[in-house]
Design a protein around this motif. Structure first.
Motif, PDB file in Angstrom:
ATOM      1  N   UNK A 328      -7.233   8.378  -4.830  1.00  0.00           N
ATOM      2  CA  UNK A 328      -7.843   7.889  -5.645  1.00  0.00           C
ATOM      3  C   UNK A 328      -8.339   6.902  -5.965  1.00  0.00           C
ATOM      4  N   UNK A 329      -9.886   6.805  -7.277  1.00  0.00           N
ATOM      5  CA  UNK A 329     -11.034   6.399  -6.286  1.00  0.00           C
ATOM      6  C   UNK A 329     -10.414   4.440  -6.893  1.00  0.00           C
ATOM      7  N   UNK A 330      -9.964   4.475  -7.436  1.00  0.00           N
ATOM      8  CA  UNK A 330      -9.941   3.198  -8.337  1.00  0.00           C
ATOM      9  C   UNK A 330      -9.285   2.197  -6.960  1.00  0.00           C
ATOM     10  N   UNK A 331      -7.876   2.913  -6.802  1.00  0.00           N
ATOM     11  CA  UNK A 331      -7.191   2.394  -6.064  1.00  0.00           C
ATOM     12  C   UNK A 331      -7.926   2.098  -4.835  1.00  0.00           C
ATOM     13  N   UNK A 332      -8.068   3.412  -4.410  1.00  0.00           N
ATOM     14  CA  UNK A 332      -9.290   2.496  -2.624  1.00  0.00           C
ATOM     15  C   UNK A 332     -10.243   1.738  -3.044  1.00  0.00           C
ATOM     16  N   UNK A 333     -10.475   1.643  -3.337  1.00  0.00           N
ATOM     17  CA  UNK A 333     -11.258   0.160  -3.707  1.00  0.00           C
ATOM     18  C   UNK A 333     -11.080  -1.019  -3.997  1.00  0.00           C
ATOM     19  N   UNK A 334     -10.191  -0.935  -5.151  1.00  0.00           N
ATOM     20  CA  UNK A 334      -9.077  -1.880  -5.203  1.00  0.00           C
ATOM     21  C   UNK A 334      -8.150  -2.585  -4.198  1.00  0.00           C
ATOM     22  N   UNK A 335      -7.893  -1.652  -3.098  1.00  0.00           N
ATOM     23  CA  UNK A 335      -7.205  -1.806  -1.952  1.00  0.00           C
ATOM     24  C   UNK A 335      -8.403  -2.380  -0.824  1.00  0.00           C
ATOM     25  N   UNK A 336      -9.401  -2.245  -1.048  1.00  0.00           N
ATOM     26  CA  UNK A 336     -10.311  -2.561   0.152  1.00  0.00           C
ATOM     27  C   UNK A 336     -10.976  -3.723  -0.532  1.00  0.00           C
ATOM     28  N   UNK A 337     -11.101  -4.307  -1.789  1.00  0.00           N
ATOM     29  CA  UNK A 337     -11.669  -5.752  -2.520  1.00  0.00           C
ATOM     30  C   UNK A 337     -10.617  -6.255  -1.848  1.00  0.00           C
ATOM     31  N   UNK A 338      -9.469  -5.992  -1.616  1.00  0.00           N
ATOM     32  CA  UNK A 338      -8.347  -6.888  -1.446  1.00  0.00           C
ATOM     33  C   UNK A 338      -8.408  -7.203  -0.307  1.00  0.00           C
ATOM     34  N   UNK A 339      -8.262  -6.064   1.093  1.00  0.00           N
ATOM     35  CA  UNK A 339      -7.386  -6.210   1.856  1.00  0.00           C
ATOM     36  C   UNK A 339      -8.783  -6.386   3.461  1.00  0.00           C
ATOM     37  N   UNK A 340      -9.429  -6.108   2.580  1.00  0.00           N
ATOM     38  CA  UNK A 340     -10.362  -6.065   3.986  1.00  0.00           C
ATOM     39  C   UNK A 340     -10.673  -4.469   5.201  1.00  0.00           C
ATOM     40  N   UNK A 341      -9.812  -3.507   4.475  1.00  0.00           N
ATOM     41  CA  UNK A 341     -10.083  -2.700   5.491  1.00  0.00           C
ATOM     42  C   UNK A 341      -8.852  -1.838   4.628  1.00  0.00           C
ATOM     43  N   UNK A 342      -9.082  -0.532   5.121  1.00  0.00           N
ATOM     44  CA  UNK A 342      -7.862   0.791   4.349  1.00  0.00           C
ATOM     45  C   UNK A 342      -7.203   1.494   5.724  1.00  0.00           C
ATOM     46  N   UNK A 343      -6.103   1.476   5.890  1.00  0.00           N
ATOM     47  CA  UNK A 343      -5.596   1.521   6.721  1.00  0.00           C
ATOM     48  C   UNK A 343      -4.277   1.952   6.558  1.00  0.00           C
ATOM     49  N   UNK A 344      -3.538   3.221   7.168  1.00  0.00           N
ATOM     50  CA  UNK A 344      -1.704   3.672   6.672  1.00  0.00           C
ATOM     51  C   UNK A 344      -0.402   2.847   6.261  1.00  0.00           C
ATOM     52  N   UNK A 345      -1.449   1.618   6.379  1.00  0.00           N
ATOM     53  CA  UNK A 345       0.044   0.973   5.530  1.00  0.00           C
ATOM     54  C   UNK A 345      -0.924   0.348   3.867  1.00  0.00           C
ATOM     55  N   UNK A 346      -2.134   0.496   3.586  1.00  0.00           N
ATOM     56  CA  UNK A 346      -2.329   0.952   2.188  1.00  0.00           C
ATOM     57  C   UNK A 346      -2.047   1.578   1.407  1.00  0.00           C
ATOM     58  N   UNK A 347      -0.948   2.486   2.113  1.00  0.00           N
ATOM     59  CA  UNK A 347      -0.399   3.039   1.193  1.00  0.00           C
ATOM     60  C   UNK A 347       1.997   3.440   1.227  1.00  0.00           C
ATOM     61  N   UNK A 348       1.720   2.426   1.635  1.00  0.00           N
ATOM     62  CA  UNK A 348       3.590   0.982   1.569  1.00  0.00           C
ATOM     63  C   UNK A 348       3.447   1.107  -0.063  1.00  0.00           C
TER      64      UNK A 348
END
Length: 457
Positions: A328-348
């Motif tokens: 999901x483009x929307x989810x990954x951009x939102x998560x990156x803006x919130x957390x400053x990274x995308x990791x395995x934990x981003x999809x818990x």
């Protein structure tokens, strides 16, 4: 049998490939892709689909091929499926974008399972892996499948059938029949990657590799398959891909050095490869704004492919599964803006259901930019524009990023990725043993010690 059919041309190339002396630079790339795949395997330990596959392997034991994370042995095709699922589960393994996307490293666990079953050497394993990359990636360059409703793993049917024939030392005629059987008998639909995604998203490639091994095993014993499987009246061209040209004389050789594996891309984030530059853009913007609470709207400009695949349905704005979220483009951009990274934990599950992420995704719109489509697939570019409540716009466009052909990951990057994924599962001495094994992969004469080091005590 004539060279006029695609299957025969591929069979002749695959048969002759065993005699190639691969350049050290290509062997080095295989070692990198191999350790990268093992990192992905470790990150999948304990996942529900993996547990289901391991239970299936445990119910079908055979003294043939090992299952990662365990002390189980099973048949080569079941090991190929179970280990292949582990490589693909996180969507963290390497990829390639031609006219069709795909992950050529999906062939690595199947080649390994068969190499172990056939008592092949490390050098023979490397040869089969390079061959599988070559055929799959050349097919990806030849024709799009997803636009016609078919899944990209149908190209693994071909590539892995050829690689299996290579490891099993089949002759040209047997190799052609392995390809015929694999292609005609095992076609996967694109529905596996449409809408809300299921466990099978991570299994589809592993299943294709499993089927290819089965096809090669049958061909070894004299089974024939429909021919011409590509050009026939009811063949692959007419029903699946449309017609395409495939000139094996242009495939990689030691003389031209143009091996397709050189163009494969590796991942710094455990997510869909086509949206990595959108994540990098979001991370860049995050450093330039005070906080997400200042964001009024987010526009993601992307290619036609990304708009159609990564922002195609309402589920991409409200994912319920990790398989949907990591595409999901929307989810990954939102998560990156919130957390400053995308990791395995981003999809818990708790991250996917996070109200802050849902609120931010509500502000996202995704549009195609013809200029970015024109760069595709050579560059997987994205542009993120954040409009602040003040009216100010903050824009970041990323044409390419780490893991690309232009900026490849280094040996150190791959080792760090491996150790990061290994830490929760195997100790430092086991990690060192795995790294040492892969460093000398072309000299290995057995693979049992690798699986022993990867097993969870």
């Amino acid at each position: 049998m004539t060279d006029s059919t695609v299957a025969m041309r591929l069979a002749r190339y695959a048969h002759a490939f065993r005699k190639q002396h691969l350049p050290e630079a290509i062997i080095h790339l295989v070692r990198q892709r191999f350790i990268d795949s093992l990192a992905c395997v470790l990150g999948a330990y304990g996942a529900d689909p993996v547990k289901a596959a391991v239970c299936y392997a445990a119910a079908n034991r055979a003294k043939s091929s090992s299952v990662f994370g365990t002390h189980l042995q099973t048949t080569p095709e079941i090991a190929a499926f179970t280990n292949g699922l582990m490589v693909r589960f996180l969507d963290y393994n390497d990829g390639y974008m031609g006219l069709e996307p795909g992950h050529p490293s999906d062939n690595i666990p199947a080649c390994l399972a068969l190499a172990q079953a056939e008592n092949a050497t490390g050098a023979e394993l490397i040869s089969a892996i390079v061959l599988a990359y070559e055929i799959q990636m050349r097919l990806q360059d030849a024709a799009s499948l997803n636009k016609r409703g078919w899944d990209h793993v149908n190209y693994i049917n071909v590539a892995m059938a050829a690689a299996a024939a290579n490891l099993m030392k089949l002759d040209v005629a047997q190799t052609e029949q392995a390809i015929n059987i694999a292609v005609s008998g095992h076609l996967a639909m694109r529905q596996v990657r449409s809408g809300a995604l299921s466990d099978w998203k991570g299994c589809s490639a592993a299943n294709a590799a499993r089927n290819a091994i089965f096809a090669a095993q049958l061909a070894r014993h004299g089974m024939t398959g429909p021919s011409p499987v590509f050009e026939g009246e009811m063949g692959f061209f007419k029903l699946v891909s449309g017609s395409f040209d495939l000139d094996t004389r242009r495939f990689g050789t030691p003389d031209n050095g143009d091996y397709a594996i050189r163009r494969s891309l590796t991942k710094t984030f455990p997510t869909n490869g086509e949206l990595h530059t959108a994540v990098w853009a979001a991370l860049d913007i995050r450093k330039r704004i005070d906080g997400v609470e200042d964001i009024a709207a987010i526009t993601i400009a992307t290619s036609e492919f990304n708009r159609r695949v990564l922002a195609d349905t309402p589920e991409k704005w409200l994912p319920k599964t990790r398989e949907t979220a990591d595409h999901s483009l929307p989810y990954n951009v939102a998560r990156a803006l919130l957390d400053g990274d995308i990791t395995v934990d981003s999809y818990r599950p708790e991250k996917i259901a996070d109200p802050a992420a849902i609120a931010l995704m509500d502000k996202v719109s995704v549009v195609e930019d013809p200029a970015l489509t024109a760069l595709f697939p050579r560059h997987l570019a994205n542009r993120v524009c954040v409009t602040l409540v003040s009216g100010e716009q903050v824009v970041s466009e990323m044409i390419t990023g780490p893991g690309s052909v232009e900026t490849p990951m280094t040996d150190g990057d791959f080792e760090r990725k491996f150790r990061r994924m290994a830490m929760p599962h195997i100790d430092a001495s086991a990690q060192a043993e795995v790294l040492g094994f892969v460093a000398g992969l072309e000299k290995q004469t057995e693979f049992t010690s690798l699986f022993a080091a990867m097993a969870v005590s």
